[in-house]
Design a protein around this motif. Sequence first.
Motif, PDB file in Angstrom:
ATOM      1  N   HIS A 217      22.533 -23.832  -7.691  1.00  0.00           N
ATOM      2  CA  HIS A 217      23.367 -23.402  -6.561  1.00  0.00           C
ATOM      3  C   HIS A 217      22.547 -23.199  -5.290  1.00  0.00           C
ATOM      4  N   PHE A 218      21.216 -23.265  -5.421  1.00  0.00           N
ATOM      5  CA  PHE A 218      20.274 -23.238  -4.293  1.00  0.00           C
ATOM      6  C   PHE A 218      20.200 -21.925  -3.544  1.00  0.00           C
ATOM      7  N   GLY A 219      20.711 -20.849  -4.143  1.00  0.00           N
ATOM      8  CA  GLY A 219      20.564 -19.541  -3.527  1.00  0.00           C
ATOM      9  C   GLY A 219      19.165 -18.982  -3.770  1.00  0.00           C
ATOM     10  N   LEU A 220      18.719 -18.098  -2.863  1.00  0.00           N
ATOM     11  CA  LEU A 220      17.429 -17.445  -3.017  1.00  0.00           C
ATOM     12  C   LEU A 220      17.563 -16.318  -4.044  1.00  0.00           C
ATOM     13  N   VAL A 221      16.782 -16.370  -5.133  1.00  0.00           N
ATOM     14  CA  VAL A 221      16.862 -15.389  -6.213  1.00  0.00           C
ATOM     15  C   VAL A 221      15.875 -14.240  -5.973  1.00  0.00           C
ATOM     16  N   LYS A 222      14.619 -14.582  -5.669  1.00  0.00           N
ATOM     17  CA  LYS A 222      13.570 -13.585  -5.433  1.00  0.00           C
ATOM     18  C   LYS A 222      12.665 -14.087  -4.319  1.00  0.00           C
ATOM     19  N   SER A 223      12.099 -13.145  -3.558  1.00  0.00           N
ATOM     20  CA  SER A 223      11.093 -13.482  -2.557  1.00  0.00           C
ATOM     21  C   SER A 223      10.073 -12.350  -2.520  1.00  0.00           C
ATOM     22  N   TYR A 224       8.801 -12.706  -2.674  1.00  0.00           N
ATOM     23  CA  TYR A 224       7.741 -11.709  -2.691  1.00  0.00           C
ATOM     24  C   TYR A 224       6.669 -12.052  -1.664  1.00  0.00           C
ATOM     25  N   ASP A 225       6.244 -11.030  -0.919  1.00  0.00           N
ATOM     26  CA  ASP A 225       5.136 -11.203   0.023  1.00  0.00           C
ATOM     27  C   ASP A 225       3.824 -11.005  -0.726  1.00  0.00           C
ATOM     28  N   MET A 226       2.897 -11.909  -0.475  1.00  0.00           N
ATOM     29  CA  MET A 226       1.612 -11.881  -1.158  1.00  0.00           C
ATOM     30  C   MET A 226       0.537 -11.269  -0.260  1.00  0.00           C
ATOM     31  N   PRO A 227      -0.589 -10.836  -0.854  1.00  0.00           N
ATOM     32  CA  PRO A 227      -1.639 -10.194  -0.054  1.00  0.00           C
ATOM     33  C   PRO A 227      -2.451 -11.159   0.812  1.00  0.00           C
ATOM     34  N   CYS A 228      -2.256 -12.469   0.630  1.00  0.00           N
ATOM     35  CA  CYS A 228      -3.001 -13.437   1.438  1.00  0.00           C
ATOM     36  C   CYS A 228      -2.163 -14.708   1.570  1.00  0.00           C
ATOM     37  N   THR A 229      -2.656 -15.658   2.342  1.00  0.00           N
ATOM     38  CA  THR A 229      -2.000 -16.962   2.417  1.00  0.00           C
ATOM     39  C   THR A 229      -2.136 -17.650   1.070  1.00  0.00           C
ATOM     40  N   LEU A 254      -1.675 -12.797 -11.323  1.00  0.00           N
ATOM     41  CA  LEU A 254      -0.544 -12.851 -12.245  1.00  0.00           C
ATOM     42  C   LEU A 254       0.409 -11.712 -11.904  1.00  0.00           C
ATOM     43  N   PHE A 255       1.682 -12.046 -11.685  1.00  0.00           N
ATOM     44  CA  PHE A 255       2.676 -11.058 -11.260  1.00  0.00           C
ATOM     45  C   PHE A 255       3.843 -10.999 -12.234  1.00  0.00           C
ATOM     46  N   ASP A 256       4.537  -9.857 -12.218  1.00  0.00           N
ATOM     47  CA  ASP A 256       5.792  -9.680 -12.942  1.00  0.00           C
ATOM     48  C   ASP A 256       6.916 -10.304 -12.107  1.00  0.00           C
ATOM     49  N   PHE A 257       7.670 -11.225 -12.717  1.00  0.00           N
ATOM     50  CA  PHE A 257       8.735 -11.926 -11.989  1.00  0.00           C
ATOM     51  C   PHE A 257       9.829 -10.970 -11.520  1.00  0.00           C
ATOM     52  N   PHE A 258      10.147  -9.959 -12.324  1.00  0.00           N
ATOM     53  CA  PHE A 258      11.298  -9.103 -12.025  1.00  0.00           C
ATOM     54  C   PHE A 258      10.982  -8.026 -10.990  1.00  0.00           C
ATOM     55  N   THR A 259       9.743  -7.539 -10.975  1.00  0.00           N
ATOM     56  CA  THR A 259       9.396  -6.450 -10.067  1.00  0.00           C
ATOM     57  C   THR A 259       8.465  -6.865  -8.935  1.00  0.00           C
ATOM     58  N   GLY A 260       7.755  -7.982  -9.110  1.00  0.00           N
ATOM     59  CA  GLY A 260       6.780  -8.408  -8.113  1.00  0.00           C
ATOM     60  C   GLY A 260       5.460  -7.664  -8.207  1.00  0.00           C
ATOM     61  N   GLU A 261       5.303  -6.799  -9.218  1.00  0.00           N
ATOM     62  CA  GLU A 261       4.058  -6.044  -9.367  1.00  0.00           C
ATOM     63  C   GLU A 261       2.967  -6.925  -9.963  1.00  0.00           C
ATOM     64  N   GLU A 262       1.738  -6.732  -9.475  1.00  0.00           N
ATOM     65  CA  GLU A 262       0.617  -7.507  -9.989  1.00  0.00           C
ATOM     66  C   GLU A 262       0.225  -6.995 -11.367  1.00  0.00           C
ATOM     67  N   ILE A 263       0.045  -7.924 -12.313  1.00  0.00           N
ATOM     68  CA  ILE A 263      -0.363  -7.588 -13.673  1.00  0.00           C
ATOM     69  C   ILE A 263      -1.865  -7.752 -13.825  1.00  0.00           C
ATOM     70  N   THR A 264      -2.382  -8.864 -13.326  1.00  0.00           N
ATOM     71  CA  THR A 264      -3.797  -9.190 -13.458  1.00  0.00           C
ATOM     72  C   THR A 264      -4.267  -9.925 -12.211  1.00  0.00           C
ATOM     73  N   CYS A 265      -5.532  -9.704 -11.862  1.00  0.00           N
ATOM     74  CA  CYS A 265      -6.171 -10.468 -10.791  1.00  0.00           C
ATOM     75  C   CYS A 265      -7.428 -11.105 -11.382  1.00  0.00           C
ATOM     76  N   ASN A 266      -7.435 -12.420 -11.516  1.00  0.00           N
ATOM     77  CA  ASN A 266      -8.558 -13.134 -12.131  1.00  0.00           C
ATOM     78  C   ASN A 266      -9.538 -13.605 -11.063  1.00  0.00           C
ATOM     79  N   LYS A 267     -10.775 -13.176 -11.181  1.00  0.00           N
ATOM     80  CA  LYS A 267     -11.816 -13.542 -10.227  1.00  0.00           C
ATOM     81  C   LYS A 267     -12.824 -14.470 -10.900  1.00  0.00           C
ATOM     82  N   GLY A 268     -13.344 -15.413 -10.148  1.00  0.00           N
ATOM     83  CA  GLY A 268     -14.303 -16.347 -10.723  1.00  0.00           C
ATOM     84  C   GLY A 268     -14.538 -17.560  -9.863  1.00  0.00           C
TER      85      GLY A 268
END
Length: 343
Positions: A217-229, A254-268
């Motif tokens: 149906h092309f509606g916007l379901v979720k939109s999350y602002d990220m900490p960087c580009t 890695l984020f939670d789809f339903f809340t937008g909360e960050e679960i993990t940040c992988n550095k390397g």
Amino acid sequence: MEKKKVAVPLVCPGHSRPVVDLFYSPVTPDGYFLISASKDGNPMLRNGETGDWIGTFQGHKGAVWSCCLDTNALHAASGSADFSAKVWDALTGDELHSFEHKHIVRACTFSEDTHLLLTGGVEKILRVYDMNRPDAAPRELDKAPGNVRTVAWLHSDQTILSSCSDMGGVRLWDVRTGKIVQTLETKAPVTSAEVSQDSRFITTADGSSVKFWDANHFGLVKSYDMPCTVESASLEPKSGSKFIVGGEDMWVHLFDFFTGEEITCNKGHHGPVHCVRFAPGGESYASGSEDGTIRIWQLSPPNADDNEVTANGKPTVGVNEVARKIEGFHIPKEEQQPQQTEG
């Protein structure tokens, strides 16, 4: 407080320039596969589960911007700055077809039924090639409004999705008429657009935003602002409960789809992350970076005891069974096989 487990990725070297695109095949009787595109002009095929290198497709004379595998992982395709899109035999590495364009090819993808190849790029033209009649002239859709950055098929190959590098929005094309029927509006150019495995969602990255759209149906379901580009985003394919993001900060989030909360940040990674993709089973995900490496991360980090490491600190990676079966993948004999490391 419980100590957080640190994800140890499988590092896949081999490319000499930035990795700009990644694509996982669906699961096949031989497992699943990962193909990578790089500015070094040499797309590489790997075992998707282990990261074992299978072969390198050689023939482009410029940076490769896009790569894909068909549904059965029998054919590969790549789009390049040498003004061509090439189709390869994924079992032997042989070049099967080279489709000449008038400018840089930025995107390519096979249709779900494997019969069609879609390309787009700086020419602002979407072309559809018939793999059953590769010598025939391609079908050209109405001119795109800008330089094509991403392309995808949806609705059982009845609809084409495209975005442009010089303007916002995702455009949906009716394959039958060749016309734009819908535009998903975004403020910034969409650098990544992925159709979910169950065809329910379209995941886009634009600027510092990740958006999820209803693919029917092309509606916007979720939109999350990220900490960087951000440059790329991918939705976990089985439960759809998580998503990954890569961008300018060099980290894989890695984020939670339903809340937008960050679960993990992988550095390397040691440079911006240009592409992230979930494996078809959702148990791991891959990232490709400006630093020229691919890193494969487990969704749930195993215990340290689970990592089998040799005396020199490198993992014991056996010869890939699929590679053993694939004979004649034409690699120069003097070329050293890239080795995986954990780091």
